[in-house]
Design a protein around this motif. Structure first.
Motif, mmCIF file in Angstrom:
data_model
loop_
_atom_site.group_PDB
_atom_site.id
_atom_site.type_symbol
_atom_site.label_atom_id
_atom_site.label_comp_id
_atom_site.label_asym_id
_atom_site.label_seq_id
_atom_site.Cartn_x
_atom_site.Cartn_y
_atom_site.Cartn_z
ATOM 1 N N SER A 1 8.808 -9.552 43.538
ATOM 2 C CA SER A 1 8.192 -8.459 42.801
ATOM 3 C C SER A 1 7.675 -7.419 43.777
ATOM 4 C CB SER A 1 7.053 -8.964 41.899
ATOM 5 O OG SER A 1 6.055 -9.595 42.666
ATOM 6 N N GLN A 2 7.689 -6.169 43.351
ATOM 7 C CA GLN A 2 7.191 -5.085 44.172
ATOM 8 C C GLN A 2 6.718 -3.950 43.286
ATOM 9 O OE1 GLN A 2 10.673 -4.307 46.568
ATOM 10 N NE2 GLN A 2 11.447 -2.752 45.179
ATOM 11 N N ARG A 3 5.856 -3.111 43.853
ATOM 12 C CA ARG A 3 5.312 -1.978 43.131
ATOM 13 C C ARG A 3 5.463 -0.713 43.955
ATOM 14 N NH1 ARG A 3 -0.475 -4.514 40.906
ATOM 15 N NH2 ARG A 3 0.446 -5.696 39.173
ATOM 16 N N ILE A 4 5.743 0.377 43.257
ATOM 17 C CA ILE A 4 5.645 1.705 43.845
ATOM 18 C C ILE A 4 4.320 2.282 43.380
ATOM 19 C CG2 ILE A 4 6.639 4.011 43.976
ATOM 20 C CD1 ILE A 4 9.374 2.756 43.445
ATOM 21 N N LEU A 5 3.466 2.629 44.330
ATOM 22 C CA LEU A 5 2.116 3.090 44.040
ATOM 23 C C LEU A 5 1.958 4.554 44.424
ATOM 24 C CD1 LEU A 5 0.151 0.073 45.617
ATOM 25 C CD2 LEU A 5 0.918 0.318 43.244
ATOM 26 N N GLY A 6 1.226 5.286 43.615
ATOM 27 C CA GLY A 6 0.791 6.617 43.966
ATOM 28 C C GLY A 6 -0.638 6.575 44.461
ATOM 29 N N VAL A 7 -0.953 7.342 45.503
ATOM 30 C CA VAL A 7 -2.257 7.282 46.151
ATOM 31 C C VAL A 7 -3.069 8.530 45.821
ATOM 32 C CG1 VAL A 7 -3.486 7.078 48.353
ATOM 33 C CG2 VAL A 7 -1.271 5.938 48.053
ATOM 34 N N ASP A 8 -4.276 8.343 45.358
ATOM 35 C CA ASP A 8 -5.228 9.440 45.184
ATOM 36 C C ASP A 8 -5.832 9.737 46.556
ATOM 37 O OD1 ASP A 8 -7.676 10.912 44.805
ATOM 38 O OD2 ASP A 8 -7.673 10.311 42.707
ATOM 39 N N VAL A 9 -5.530 10.908 47.121
ATOM 40 C CA VAL A 9 -5.926 11.194 48.497
ATOM 41 C C VAL A 9 -7.419 11.451 48.635
ATOM 42 C CG1 VAL A 9 -3.645 12.050 49.121
ATOM 43 C CG2 VAL A 9 -5.357 13.647 48.258
ATOM 44 N N GLU A 10 -8.121 11.635 47.545
ATOM 45 C CA GLU A 10 -9.562 11.851 47.621
ATOM 46 C C GLU A 10 -10.325 10.536 47.565
ATOM 47 O OE1 GLU A 10 -10.606 14.720 48.430
ATOM 48 O OE2 GLU A 10 -8.629 15.637 48.180
ATOM 49 N N GLU B 1 -2.276 4.037 41.853
ATOM 50 C CA GLU B 1 -1.769 3.894 40.491
ATOM 51 C C GLU B 1 -0.364 3.328 40.553
ATOM 52 O OE1 GLU B 1 -0.463 6.718 36.683
ATOM 53 O OE2 GLU B 1 -1.230 7.610 38.538
ATOM 54 N N VAL B 2 -0.089 2.339 39.697
ATOM 55 C CA VAL B 2 1.255 1.756 39.654
ATOM 56 C C VAL B 2 2.187 2.730 38.929
ATOM 57 C CG1 VAL B 2 2.671 -0.168 38.874
ATOM 58 C CG2 VAL B 2 0.320 -0.586 39.655
ATOM 59 N N LEU B 3 3.156 3.282 39.660
ATOM 60 C CA LEU B 3 4.138 4.199 39.089
ATOM 61 C C LEU B 3 5.376 3.460 38.606
ATOM 62 C CD1 LEU B 3 3.935 7.081 41.723
ATOM 63 C CD2 LEU B 3 2.634 6.810 39.598
ATOM 64 N N HIS B 4 5.677 2.360 39.250
ATOM 65 C CA HIS B 4 6.847 1.564 38.830
ATOM 66 C C HIS B 4 6.681 0.159 39.382
ATOM 67 C CE1 HIS B 4 10.963 0.652 37.627
ATOM 68 N NE2 HIS B 4 11.109 0.059 38.795
ATOM 69 N N GLU B 5 7.037 -0.824 38.581
ATOM 70 C CA GLU B 5 7.004 -2.213 39.018
ATOM 71 C C GLU B 5 8.359 -2.844 38.739
ATOM 72 O OE1 GLU B 5 4.111 -6.156 38.970
ATOM 73 O OE2 GLU B 5 3.655 -4.425 37.698
ATOM 74 N N GLU B 6 8.809 -3.656 39.678
ATOM 75 C CA GLU B 6 10.136 -4.258 39.564
ATOM 76 C C GLU B 6 10.048 -5.729 39.924
ATOM 77 O OE1 GLU B 6 14.684 -2.743 40.511
ATOM 78 O OE2 GLU B 6 13.038 -2.120 41.819
ATOM 79 N N ARG B 7 10.876 -6.528 39.252
ATOM 80 C CA ARG B 7 10.908 -7.955 39.545
ATOM 81 C C ARG B 7 12.342 -8.457 39.517
ATOM 82 N NH1 ARG B 7 7.974 -12.324 40.236
ATOM 83 N NH2 ARG B 7 8.823 -14.328 39.558
ATOM 84 N N ASP B 8 12.628 -9.413 40.382
ATOM 85 C CA ASP B 8 13.946 -10.036 40.442
ATOM 86 C C ASP B 8 13.746 -11.534 40.630
ATOM 87 O OD1 ASP B 8 16.470 -11.032 42.014
ATOM 88 O OD2 ASP B 8 17.064 -9.106 41.183
ATOM 89 N N ASP B 9 14.566 -12.333 39.982
ATOM 90 C CA ASP B 9 14.405 -13.778 40.061
ATOM 91 C C ASP B 9 14.781 -14.332 41.429
ATOM 92 O OD1 ASP B 9 13.493 -13.910 37.474
ATOM 93 O OD2 ASP B 9 15.474 -14.342 36.617
ATOM 94 N N VAL B 10 15.522 -13.540 42.232
ATOM 95 C CA VAL B 10 15.960 -14.036 43.540
ATOM 96 C C VAL B 10 15.184 -13.319 44.650
ATOM 97 C CG1 VAL B 10 17.949 -14.577 44.983
ATOM 98 C CG2 VAL B 10 18.214 -14.427 42.505
#
Length: 720
Positions: free
Chosen positions: A292-301, A306-315
């Motif tokens: 599993s992995q997440r693409i996160l957006g960062v609030d620079v202040e 924030e999770v922009l996209h999450e993905e999962r794979d069984d392998v």
């Protein structure tokens, strides 16, 4: 290309020219206004020291922007242990200027040379040294060109003004094993991430990695040939053990310090960082099991994410070059195994996959306001006319207007990559029947037409003394990509069947069957010694889609070896292969596969040469090993089945094991443990230790003689 020295043999030339890379242009970048191309190249095919060059896209004129010999006053380079280790991680064997970074406009380039900081004015064509506390690593100018940030071997991240007026510590270690601004070992070795800091587009702050490798186990790499020297201490995260603790901080030029916050316990791996004008900073973080992995957006202040996209794979989930990224108008660009058709790895822009089942995405090269440039190979292998092609494509954000960038209009019988900016594309293309790589500079015209008449960047690499003649095939029912090499001048009626040398890598991230010339020269030379050489890319190797790559999960020893056997037997129906005399050789994963072959399948393989083999997977690193075999505490039976020591009693064939004693990637303990197991089982074998040699074997004499010794061992073992 330059001609070779008349007295050269192939092994000598191959070693001296670093596999014909010396003198070839590399490391291209394009200025933001398209006015110049920047690149590295040495003066000749026998000079390893790279110079920094520019090419004027209006005139095609090349100019030297920085010459290491002049900057060092003719003196020799002095590389720190940290720089040597960084080059080992990146498999860098050349000298001089080996990397550089541009400001936002592409007017200045910063680079390290002999641990010192230099700045090249690419407009004026001059270079100057800047004040710096070295030895330093990875200098990068701010987008506005006012500062250069760099890491150093003291663990600091420092800033210097490009006018030379000031240099100061921007972040300093807060512990004995803490570094700021440097990618940790695992990121460099396995994630293909060698950066540890990123400038904001506004040049007012940086995202900076803080790494603490205190939890990582310590290994010591000794030099037995010099018992008076101290062993080198290496923080090595072996499978199942602790990794370095990594985090990110936003550090402002105004003195502000804000920690970036995400669930680091659940997602400890920092795989990718992207910061552009298209949106907030992007992070790609992975779970330790990489499912599993997440693409996160960062609030620079605030540093919140924030999770922009999450993905999962069984392998498992792969990391890709160039993504995640933003389009200039704020669409997320990524590569996905789950968003495309029929399980094909697809390019995704925004919410939509823009490529289909006919393509297998490999990397994103550039994102413009209208298009994405990428590399891809065939998606539907059943319909591919040839194995091993890699093409540069460009496609609109809406999935329309797909086109290919290819020399001679041959994207499917070549290997290409490119960089693109401001309407200028620098395309490097290799083909099977042409030595070297052709580098062309193309320009996009307003009407959408692409012209290749800007320039061709000349290569000074030497012309090989031999010519590779690969014959490409899909072998057997699984259509295993393969290349076959016969001796130059071979005549079947006269010469009959040939002894066979299997020459694989055969593992993840190691594609050997490619539509190019120079990568096959080593195999052709072995063929010219009287062998039919077979290179087969079985399951697990790249280029055939996610299912092909992931079918080796928890089974290195089964799938990868079975495909070598199947390819060999299938090709014997067409080529003059003597299946009663079969040898196998390889390095790294290929070394593991060669040793595995003679241990597990002596009925097929009659002699093996294993170079730097992994023999005990619990001795290899976390990110790589756990991705494929799982955690050793959870799957001890998988590690036992895939390691080699348990098969030692089955050795019936001659086996030579070669290992560099200074190797800090696949440490020499792998070979020593296998040798001990073979000795305990009473099985004769040959061990060739290489004093002072790392995983790369960069020394000319070593690289040359290794080829000769392998041929001699194989011939004697096969009775030739």
């Amino acid at each position: 290309m330059t001609s070779h020295t008349p007295a050269d043999t192939f092994p000598r030339q191959y070693a001296r020219t670093l596999r014909y890379t010396v003198g070839a242009p590399r490391s291209f970048a394009v200025a933001s206004d398209g006015s110049r191309v920047v690149f590295l190249r040495s003066r000749s095919g026998s000079d390893r020291a790279n110079l920094l060059w520019t090419l004027d896209t209006a005139t095609g004129e090349e100019r030297v922007a920085a010459d290491p010999a002049a900057l060092l006053g003719g003196g020799e380079e002095d590389l720190s242990p940290a720089e040597k280790a960084r080059r080992e991680r990146s498999r860098e064997g050349s000298a001089g200027i080996v990397g550089y970074a541009l400001d936002g406009a592409g007017k200045v380039a910063a680079f390290a040379l002999s641990g010192r900081l230099f700045l090249a004015d690419l407009v004026a064509g001059s270079s100057t040294e800047l004040p710096a506390e070295g030895p330093l690593l990875d200098p990068r100018p701010s987008p506005d060109g006012a500062f250069v940030a760099y890491a150093n071997t003291a663990g600091e991240l420092r800033l210097t003004r490009t006018d030379g007026t000031a240099d100061w510590a921007f972040a300093q270690p807060d512990g004995p094993n803490v570094t700021w601004g440097q990618a940790e070992f695992i990121a460099q070795e396995e994630m293909d991430r060698d950066r540890g800091f990123w400038w904001s587009p506004q040049s007012d702050r940086l995202l900076v990695e803080r790494a603490d490798d205190s939890p990582v186990g310590r290994w010591w790499i000794a030099d037995p040939a010099n018992p008076g020297s101290e062993p080198a201490e290496v923080a090595y995260p072996a499978a199942g053990t602790a990794n370095a603790e990594t985090g990110l901080w936003l550090l402002g030029l105004d003195g502000s310090r804000t920690e970036v916050v995400w669930d680091r316990e659940a997602f400890p791996y920092l795989g990718r960082v992207h910061w552009s004008t298209g949106g907030v900073p992007l992070l790609l973080v992975q779970a330790r099991d990489q499912r599993s992995q997440r693409i996160l957006g960062v609030d620079v202040e605030t540093g919140a994410t924030e999770v922009l996209h999450e993905e999962r794979d069984d392998v498992w989930l792969e990391l890709f070059t160039g993504v995640p990224a933003w389009t200039p108008d704020g669409k997320l660009v990524r590569i996905s195994d789950t968003a495309g058709e029929d399980g094909v790895r697809a390019l995704v822009v925004g919410d939509h996959a823009v490529t289909g089942a006919d393509l297998h995405l490999r990397a994103v090269l550039a994102v413009t306001a209208e298009e994405v440039f990428f590399t891809a190979s065939g998606g539907a292998a059943e319909t591919d006319p040839e194995p091993g092609w890699i093409g540069v494509g460009r496609i609109g954000h809406d999935g329309k207007r797909l086109s290919w960038e290819a020399a001679n209009g041959r994207p499917f019988t070549s290997v290409s990559t490119a960089v693109h900016a401001a309407g200028i594309t620098v395309r490097a293309t290799a083909e099977p029947d042409l030595p070297g790589t052709l580098v062309q500079v193309a320009r996009d015209l307003p009407d959408g037409v692409v012209v290749d008449d800007v320039a061709t960047i000349e290569s000074y690499a030497e012309t090989p003394v031999i010519t590779a003649r690969p014959v490409f095939r899909f072998a057997g029912e699984r259509r295993i990509p393969a290349a076959v090499f016969l001796p130059t001048g071979y005549d079947r009626e006269r010469d009959g069947l040939l002894p066979v040398l299997m020459d694989p890598y055969g593992g993840p991230h190691g594609q050997r069957v490619v539509q190019a010339h120079n990568p096959h020269l080593n195999s052709q030379w072995f063929a010219d010694q009287g062998f039919a050489v077979v290179v087969a890319d079985g399951r697990g190797t790249p280029g055939r889609g996610p299912a092909w790559e992931k079918s080796i999960a928890f089974d290195f020893a089964g799938a990868t070896l079975d495909d070598q056997v199947d390819a060999l037997q299938a090709l014997a129906g067409e080529f003059p292969l003597d299946l009663g005399r079969v040898a196998i050789r390889g390095w790294s994963y290929g070394g593991y596969l060669a040793a595995l072959a003679v241990l597990r399948r002596p009925d097929v393989f009659h002699v093996g040469v294993a170079g730097a083999p992994v023999t005990d997977w619990e001795l290899y690193d976390t990110h790589y090993t756990e991705r494929y075999l799982g955690h050793p505490a959870e799957r001890p039976e998988v590690y036992a089945a895939n390691s080699l020591g348990g098969y030692a009693a089955g050795l019936e064939r001659p086996l030579m094991i070669i290992h560099g004693l200074a190797d800090d990637n696949v440490v020499a303990a792998h070979t020593l443990r296998l040798s001990s197991a073979l000795l305990a089982a009473g099985r004769p074998h040959t061990v060739l230790p290489l004093s002072g040699v790392t995983h790369m074997t960069p020394q000319e004499e070593v690289a040359e003689n290794l080829l000769l010794l392998q041929v001699d061992f194989v011939k004697k073992s096969l009775g030739i």
